[in-house]
Write an enzyme that holds these catalytic residues in place. Sequence first.
Site, PDB file in Angstrom:
ATOM      1  N   HIS A   9      57.501  18.385  -1.343  1.00 52.39           N
ATOM      2  CA  HIS A   9      57.488  19.820  -1.635  1.00 52.39           C
ATOM      3  C   HIS A   9      57.757  20.590  -0.350  1.00 52.39           C
ATOM      4  O   HIS A   9      57.213  20.256   0.706  1.00 52.39           O
ATOM      5  CB  HIS A   9      56.121  20.212  -2.213  1.00 52.39           C
ATOM      6  CG  HIS A   9      56.108  21.523  -2.918  1.00 52.39           C
ATOM      7  ND1 HIS A   9      56.237  22.725  -2.255  1.00 52.39           N
ATOM      8  CD2 HIS A   9      55.972  21.835  -4.235  1.00 52.39           C
ATOM      9  CE1 HIS A   9      56.185  23.712  -3.137  1.00 52.39           C
ATOM     10  NE2 HIS A   9      56.027  23.209  -4.340  1.00 52.39           N
ATOM     11  N   ARG A  51      57.220  32.166  -4.094  1.00 46.31           N
ATOM     12  CA  ARG A  51      58.660  32.404  -3.955  1.00 46.31           C
ATOM     13  C   ARG A  51      59.232  32.991  -5.235  1.00 46.31           C
ATOM     14  O   ARG A  51      60.209  33.740  -5.211  1.00 46.31           O
ATOM     15  CB  ARG A  51      59.365  31.095  -3.597  1.00 46.31           C
ATOM     16  CG  ARG A  51      59.127  30.672  -2.159  1.00 46.31           C
ATOM     17  CD  ARG A  51      59.757  29.327  -1.832  1.00 46.31           C
ATOM     18  NE  ARG A  51      58.981  28.208  -2.353  1.00 46.31           N
ATOM     19  CZ  ARG A  51      59.482  27.150  -2.957  1.00 46.31           C
ATOM     20  NH1 ARG A  51      60.792  27.061  -3.156  1.00 46.31           N
ATOM     21  NH2 ARG A  51      58.709  26.173  -3.372  1.00 46.31           N
TER      22      ARG A  51
END
Length: 579
Positions: free
Chosen positions: A247, A270
């Site tokens: 990740h 995000r």
Amino acid sequence: MAQVIVVGGGLAGLSAAHTLLERGANVLLLDKQGFMGGNSTKATSGINGAGTQTQVENGIPDNAKIFFEDTKKSARDLARDDLIRVLTGRSGDAVNWLQDKFGLDLSKVARLGGHSQPRTHRGNAQFPGMVITYAQMERLEDLSVSDPERVKIYKKSRVTKLVKDESGGVIGAEYERNGKIETAYGPVILATGGYAADFTSDSLLKKHRPEYYALPTTNGDHCTGDGQKMAMAIGASAIDLEKVQVHPTGLVDPNEPDAKVKFLAAEALRGVGGLLLDNEGQRFVDELQHRDFVTGKIWENGKYPVRLILNGQASSEIEWHCKHYVGRGLMKRFESGEALAKDMGLKPEVLKKTFDTYNAGVKAKKDPFGKKFFSSGEWSMNDYFNVAVMTPVLHYTMGGLEIDPESRVVDSKGKPIPGLFASGEVAGGVHGANRLGGSSLLGCVVFGRVSGDSAAAYLLQTTAAAVEKAGGRLGSLAGHLESKPASSQPAPKPASSSSAPSKEFTSADVAKHNKKEDIWVIVNGQVLDVTNFLPDHPGGEKAIILYAGRDATEEFNMLHDPKVIPRYAPDAVIGTLKK
């Protein structure tokens, strides 16, 4: 009806257990930790669902076919279509089941990286993984008290071996509990998670992805591939074990930058508009690209530290997360772009140019890094910002045991092993080379329910066949299928907070107990000695140690319902805070 053994108390195991109970089977749940929940409680972005009521109410034109195509694209054509169809086709029903059966709030929906539609559901507060998992966990624990003949839960019970009969079918499991090896009988559902924290001597991670072995991880230390190893030892087939997801956004603790275990920065940060900037204050990637793509760009760019930056509007959309990260010292708030630039060692005009370039791309809908989906609102130096330093982290293992669409574990010849099922991260082939954000919780619920359905049907069929073969001697069969633990006493009822000791302590008294080997905290006016609870805390030891000798009320109430203490740690309460 006789029992099914569920190995693992995370969301996949819990979903399987509830489905088994709906189908009339009894459940023995074995979890090697002292506190159930596993990594599921850490999921921060939400659960995917296509064609849900929430999407309909928000006018989102999503369906299982669109979700299938997004998942297949993310998987790099390495996932199996039959498993993707199960995952995506049952996604809407999974979200509806959580809302209807457990009364969960999943009224918010966001678009994460790799998704062509907003389909990642969460509620208005707390981490969705924790909320979803706790709801199932508490319901099952209540049933273990009210109906102990149907539900047995044994914590700190590590399964070490699967038991087979002469034909090769799985008929039970051996497990270690209270220092003794016991055997339970019945079909087995493995829901033991992945191997992204497998730093053991026979590490699957080191064997299949040695170049990732030194990376930090977001996983608890229980994720050591136990289920995969036990099943492979009896002839189960594994698939895609080299497919390990790194990740891109693990949170770096400034006080412990080299810590092996990192807290994950939710992809939703995000999703609401957060930007990734390198040490020169420049963007270098579409922040909403697939996880493996963003990770690759971080490594390719090589300009560290990388920061995740949320402006005021993005921060307000996901305020709870920001407040939580700031409280843990993993994120810092700046009151202006100038203050942020100073902290980054940049001239303010450098940061302003980055913001202006981004704003122009949003306006023209033409981003230099190919970004297609933008949040509204401009980036301005006259704003406040929440900022965290990021690093790539081991997060999820797409590989695992090979299963069929009914969650049956198959052998090297592709034939189902009778009596053995798998759900959640222990199973491979569902996500291919890269998992989409929001599909981890989904995989747990969908395949948890599928495995529960399949195991219940198998149990019914084998019971009926055995009864017929034995000429109706049902008592003998039931005796064979029942668990034979050292103790079958029902789980004790949770202690009431009113039974807490009446001794009073001052804040100064509590402050003296501020070390790992002797740690007290204050929560809602109660004083807790959590020294012995540290290893069992699902959020890891650091989450408690941060508040050693201090009042942790605000942080605790952000994450937990007040009943968590009397239910799970009643013995930790040693008194009250003197007013």
